[in-house]
Design a protein around this motif. Structure first.
Motif, PDB file in Angstrom:
ATOM      1  N   ARG A  11       0.824  -1.204   0.000  1.00 46.24           N
ATOM      2  CA  ARG A  11       0.000   0.000   0.000  1.00 46.24           C
ATOM      3  C   ARG A  11       0.856   1.251   0.000  1.00 46.24           C
ATOM      4  O   ARG A  11       1.628   1.496   0.889  1.00 46.24           O
ATOM      5  N   ARG A  13       1.722   5.121   0.669  1.00 44.62           N
ATOM      6  CA  ARG A  13       1.272   6.181   1.581  1.00 44.62           C
ATOM      7  C   ARG A  13       1.400   7.468   0.823  1.00 44.62           C
ATOM      8  O   ARG A  13       1.594   8.354   0.982  1.00 44.62           O
ATOM      9  N   GLN A  14       1.570   7.427   0.941  1.00 46.95           N
ATOM     10  CA  GLN A  14       1.649   8.760   0.306  1.00 46.95           C
ATOM     11  C   GLN A  14       2.367   8.684  -1.107  1.00 46.95           C
ATOM     12  O   GLN A  14       2.907   7.547  -1.367  1.00 46.95           O
ATOM     13  N   GLU A 188      -8.583   2.232   7.804  1.00 45.96           N
ATOM     14  CA  GLU A 188      -8.006   3.475   7.294  1.00 45.96           C
ATOM     15  C   GLU A 188      -6.556   3.576   7.761  1.00 45.96           C
ATOM     16  O   GLU A 188      -6.267   3.489   8.957  1.00 45.96           O
ATOM     17  N   GLY A 189      -5.649   3.721   6.805  1.00 44.32           N
ATOM     18  CA  GLY A 189      -4.235   3.817   7.139  1.00 44.32           C
ATOM     19  C   GLY A 189      -3.573   2.478   7.382  1.00 44.32           C
ATOM     20  O   GLY A 189      -2.391   2.408   7.706  1.00 44.32           O
ATOM     21  N   ARG A 326      -3.091   4.544  -6.196  1.00 40.72           N
ATOM     22  CA  ARG A 326      -2.815   4.496  -4.777  1.00 40.72           C
ATOM     23  C   ARG A 326      -4.066   4.229  -3.954  1.00 40.72           C
ATOM     24  O   ARG A 326      -5.168   4.620  -4.322  1.00 40.72           O
ATOM     25  N   GLU A 327      -3.843   3.568  -2.848  1.00 41.30           N
ATOM     26  CA  GLU A 327      -4.954   3.192  -1.980  1.00 41.30           C
ATOM     27  C   GLU A 327      -5.686   4.388  -1.396  1.00 41.30           C
ATOM     28  O   GLU A 327      -6.914   4.427  -1.356  1.00 41.30           O
ATOM     29  N   GLU A 328      -4.933   5.390  -0.926  1.00 39.17           N
ATOM     30  CA  GLU A 328      -5.553   6.508  -0.220  1.00 39.17           C
ATOM     31  C   GLU A 328      -6.560   7.270  -1.077  1.00 39.17           C
ATOM     32  O   GLU A 328      -7.600   7.699  -0.596  1.00 39.17           O
ATOM     33  N   ASN A 330      -7.791   5.923  -3.728  1.00 34.49           N
ATOM     34  CA  ASN A 330      -8.557   4.835  -4.325  1.00 34.49           C
ATOM     35  C   ASN A 330      -8.537   4.900  -5.838  1.00 34.49           C
ATOM     36  O   ASN A 330      -9.578   4.937  -6.495  1.00 34.49           O
ATOM     37  N   LYS A 337      -3.045  13.241  -1.339  1.00 35.50           N
ATOM     38  CA  LYS A 337      -3.557  12.448  -0.235  1.00 35.50           C
ATOM     39  C   LYS A 337      -2.665  11.244   0.032  1.00 35.50           C
ATOM     40  O   LYS A 337      -2.369  10.466  -0.871  1.00 35.50           O
ATOM     41  N   GLY A 338      -2.227  11.114   1.266  1.00 33.02           N
ATOM     42  CA  GLY A 338      -1.349  10.004   1.622  1.00 33.02           C
ATOM     43  C   GLY A 338       0.102  10.281   1.267  1.00 33.02           C
ATOM     44  O   GLY A 338       0.948   9.422   1.420  1.00 33.02           O
TER      45      GLY A 338
END
Length: 359
Positions: A11, A13-14, A188-189, A326-328, A330, A337-338
């Motif tokens: 995943r 993060r940023q 979340e996170g 990215r996951e954050e 989506n 974001k992230g």
């Protein structure tokens, strides 16, 4: 328009003067994305800035072909010395100068990429003297100055709000993509969304690879693509770079960020030295729009590279920007974001960059 037929990473993060601005409501080019504030109009306005590309009407004798090193490449310049195109040895990716475009993602960032770079795949790998070969002459005549969708256009056909595009058989091959389905045991996170969504999952149809292996889409992953799945969608499914079903299966583009980053495909413009913070590249000046960039984000993945994106160039604030799924956010993004999608400075992604490849 008919679409081409038919990672596992952890995943994260940023493109000379103005001539005309054409509104494309249902055309094949999806360049500038400006989302309406009215929430009922979720589809972004689609625009293309069609400025005259420098050197588009060059006459015989005005071009200069130059060889450069590190990496070994051939550069085409106009009479004034401006770079018109760059071709790197062992790579099929070519960067051409063309009409200026603006790529933006207002829902996730204030950053905009205004660029004259058009990134395309050539039918063969480049090597010294290839400019004299017929395959290249034919290809260059077709694509230099062309406004046909390139890799950047493909990428932005999957960001938030991108309109759905269907092929002649009704398959939705473009449109707003997710990163992946919700993880039943995530939060979340903390691995909120599942990885492993590839291009065929997004399409929702089976895909048979060159080695005869057919992979079936997972219904729960429909309209989803993780970071390496996003790159495989752009370079493989859309631009037609050969694809492998999994890492280590065949000579196509591997399935994961680690597989792609450690493969012998293309040219390693920033060679991988290792995955520790001490292995962060000391200079990234060699990067060229269209390069694949690789990151080490999560210690749980051991020695594996666990995120991949595509470098787009400088944004309107002068920062080096990349696009990835990215996951954050989506899904595909150049957003903040992230973690801001910058390769310069000491932000999350800049500090975790480990290598780059020109495919």
């Amino acid at each position: 328009m008919t679409a081409p037929r038919t990672k596992q990473s952890k995943r994260p993060r940023q493109i000379l003067h103005g001539v005309t601005v054409v509104a494309l409501l249902a055309g094949s080019a999806y360049f500038t994305v400006e989302l309406r504030k009215d929430e009922q109009a979720k589809a972004p306005a689609v625009q293309a800035i069609t400025d005259k590309p420098a050197g588009a009407e060059l006459k015989s004798g005005e071009q200069t072909w130059e060889r450069l090193n590190t990496p070994a490449r051939t550069v085409l310049r106009d009479a004034g010395g401006k770079v018109l195109a760059t071709f790197t040895d062992h790579a099929r990716t070519a960067t051409l100068t063309g009409p200026s475009r603006t790529f933006a993602e207002p829902t996730s960032t204030k950053s905009r990429v205004i660029t004259e770079n058009w990134v395309r795949l050539m039918p063969e790998k480049w090597k010294k003297g290839a400019e004299k070969q017929q395959w290249f002459k034919d290809w260059f005549k077709t694509y230099y100055g062309s406004e046909e969708d390139d890799l950047f256009a493909f990428a932005f056909q999957y960001i938030e709000g991108a309109p759905v595009k269907k092929d002649d058989e009704g398959v939705s091959y473009a449109g707003d993509a997710q990163f992946g389905p919700l993880n039943p045991v995530g939060s979340e996170g903390n691995d909120l969304r599942l990885e492993e969504s590839d291009f065929f999952d997004y399409l929702g149809i089976p895909y048979t690879f060159r080695n005869g292996v057919t992979r079936q889409p997972a219904k729960v992953r429909y309209r989803s693509m993780d970071c390496s799945g996003f790159m495989r969608t752009i370079f493989g499914y859309r631009a037609r770079y050969p694809l492998a079903p999994l890492d280590g299966q065949g000579d196509g583009l591997p399935r994961t960020a680690n597989g792609i980053g450690r493969s012998k495909l293309g040219a390693d413009v920033i060679p991988l030295k290792g995955i520790t913070p001490a292995d962060r590249p000391t200079s990234i000046d060699v990067l060229q729009p269209g390069d694949l960039v690789f990151f080490k984000l999560d210690q749980r993945t051991g020695q594996r590279l666990d995120h991949i994106g595509m470098y787009m160039g400088h944004d309107s604030d002068g920062h080096l920007i990349f696009v990835s799924s990215r996951e954050e956010v989506n899904g595909p993004t150049i957003g903040d974001k992230g973690g801001t999608s910058r390769l310069d400075g000491n932000g999350y992604y800049a500090s975790t960059l480990r290598s780059a490849k020109r495919l």
